[in-house]
Design an enzyme around this catalytic site. Structure first.
Site, PDB file in Angstrom:
ATOM      1  N   PHE A  15       0.560  -1.346   0.256  1.00 38.41           N
ATOM      2  CA  PHE A  15       0.021   0.351   0.006  1.00 38.41           C
ATOM      3  C   PHE A  15       0.881   1.396  -0.075  1.00 38.41           C
ATOM      4  CE2 PHE A  15      -2.094  -3.200   2.232  1.00 38.41           C
ATOM      5  CZ  PHE A  15      -2.952  -3.533   1.677  1.00 38.41           C
ATOM      6  N   LYS A  18       4.110   1.507  -4.998  1.00 41.31           N
ATOM      7  CA  LYS A  18       5.187   0.937  -5.377  1.00 41.31           C
ATOM      8  C   LYS A  18       4.281   0.534  -7.303  1.00 41.31           C
ATOM      9  CE  LYS A  18       6.145  -2.628  -3.158  1.00 41.31           C
ATOM     10  NZ  LYS A  18       4.890  -2.696  -2.188  1.00 41.31           N
ATOM     11  N   SER A  19       3.624  -0.749  -7.093  1.00 34.69           N
ATOM     12  CA  SER A  19       3.015  -0.200  -8.732  1.00 34.69           C
ATOM     13  C   SER A  19       2.776   1.210  -9.515  1.00 34.69           C
ATOM     14  CB  SER A  19       2.095  -1.358  -8.782  1.00 34.69           C
ATOM     15  OG  SER A  19       2.011  -2.185  -8.236  1.00 34.69           O
ATOM     16  N   ASP A  85       7.283  -5.770 -11.591  1.00 31.99           N
ATOM     17  CA  ASP A  85       6.262  -5.576 -10.883  1.00 31.99           C
ATOM     18  C   ASP A  85       6.574  -6.874  -9.839  1.00 31.99           C
ATOM     19  OD1 ASP A  85       4.564  -3.945  -9.090  1.00 31.99           O
ATOM     20  OD2 ASP A  85       3.393  -4.618  -9.965  1.00 31.99           O
ATOM     21  N   GLU A  86       6.194  -6.451  -8.579  1.00 28.01           N
ATOM     22  CA  GLU A  86       6.242  -7.654  -7.457  1.00 28.01           C
ATOM     23  C   GLU A  86       7.071  -8.365  -7.667  1.00 28.01           C
ATOM     24  OE1 GLU A  86       3.945  -8.015  -5.696  1.00 28.01           O
ATOM     25  OE2 GLU A  86       2.254  -7.232  -6.280  1.00 28.01           O
ATOM     26  N   GLN A  88       9.692  -9.268  -6.062  1.00 22.30           N
ATOM     27  CA  GLN A  88      10.230 -10.326  -4.960  1.00 22.30           C
ATOM     28  C   GLN A  88      10.091 -11.119  -5.097  1.00 22.30           C
ATOM     29  OE1 GLN A  88       8.302  -8.264  -4.602  1.00 22.30           O
ATOM     30  NE2 GLN A  88       6.237  -8.959  -3.682  1.00 22.30           N
ATOM     31  N   CYS A 191       3.265   1.532  11.577  1.00 21.65           N
ATOM     32  CA  CYS A 191       4.517   2.204  11.872  1.00 21.65           C
ATOM     33  C   CYS A 191       5.773   1.731  13.231  1.00 21.65           C
ATOM     34  CB  CYS A 191       4.439   3.936  12.395  1.00 21.65           C
ATOM     35  SG  CYS A 191       3.835   3.696  13.942  1.00 21.65           S
TER      36      CYS A 191
HETATM   37 ZN    ZN Z   1       1.044   3.452  13.794  1.00 21.09          ZN
END
Ligand code: ZN
Length: 207
Positions: A15, A18-19, A85-86, A88, A191
């Protein structure tokens, strides 16, 4: 020699766009008449084949491949820009491929740097991981999502640099499969403060 030849690795959590960023960069080069090819590993049938679609619906035609060998077989001589893309989800041969191709082509790849363990994402054969691709990159583009943690209706909204995996509403166990398609799991950006670390990973730091 192309002015921008070299390897650019766009990484980040899920999210983080990146794409979208990959497609934006490819379109920009296409506008300058560069010949491009976009590849994507075939993982599931979530989205219509032949298109790379980012979470916000941004889309571009792509060639779906099962392996690096298959990508090489589909690579056209005249191609000046290779987008993946993708990344990994491909096999470890992707590292050597990018290293060689970046000598005379523009190579743009996007992928998850880390898995839900918060460890570098291993390629499909588990020989190498995403740290190798970052090591050989000429340019890196780190992207972050926004932490979606909520407490009493208060949303965190700090920069999310990690992703937490949930199974049936609980933080997924460490041995939960890394690539699991169609299961009842969910991923949420977190985070540093709100990411629940795994003891197995923390133990690795004790030297
Ligand atoms: Zn947080």
């Amino acid at each position: 020699m192309l002015t921008e030849s070299g390897l650019t690795v766009i990484t980040g959590t899920m999210f983080s766009g990146k794409s979208t960023e990959l497609i934006r960069r490819i379109r920009r080069l296409e506008a300058a008449d560069f010949r491009t090819q976009l590849f994507k590993p075939k993982i599931d049938d979530r989205y219509a084949l032949d298109y790379v679609i980012s979470h916000d619906g941004f889309q571009k035609e792509a060639t779906y491949i099962n392996s690096v060998i298959e990508m090489i077989a589909n690579l056209e001589e005249k191609t000046q820009v290779i987008g993946i893309d993708e990344v990994q989800f491909l096999d470890s041969r992707i590292v050597e491929f990018c290293d060689q191709q970046a000598m005379n082509r523009i190579v743009l790849v996007a992928g998850l740097a880390k898995n839900f363990h918060d460890m570098y994402f291993p390629f499909s054969d588990e020989k190498l991981d995403m740290s190798e691709l970052l090591r050989i990159a000429d340019h890196t583009v780190p992207l972050n999502a926004i932490c979606t943690y909520q407490d009493n209706g208060h949303r965190c909204r700090m920069n999310a640099t990690r992703v937490q995996k949930f199974s049936d509403g609980e933080v997924a166990p460490f041995d939960s499969p890394i690539v699991q398609v169609g299961g009842k799991e969910a991923y949420e950006p977190r985070c540093r403060l709100h990411f629940q670390q795994y003891q197995e990973v923390l133990d690795r730091l004790k030297t």
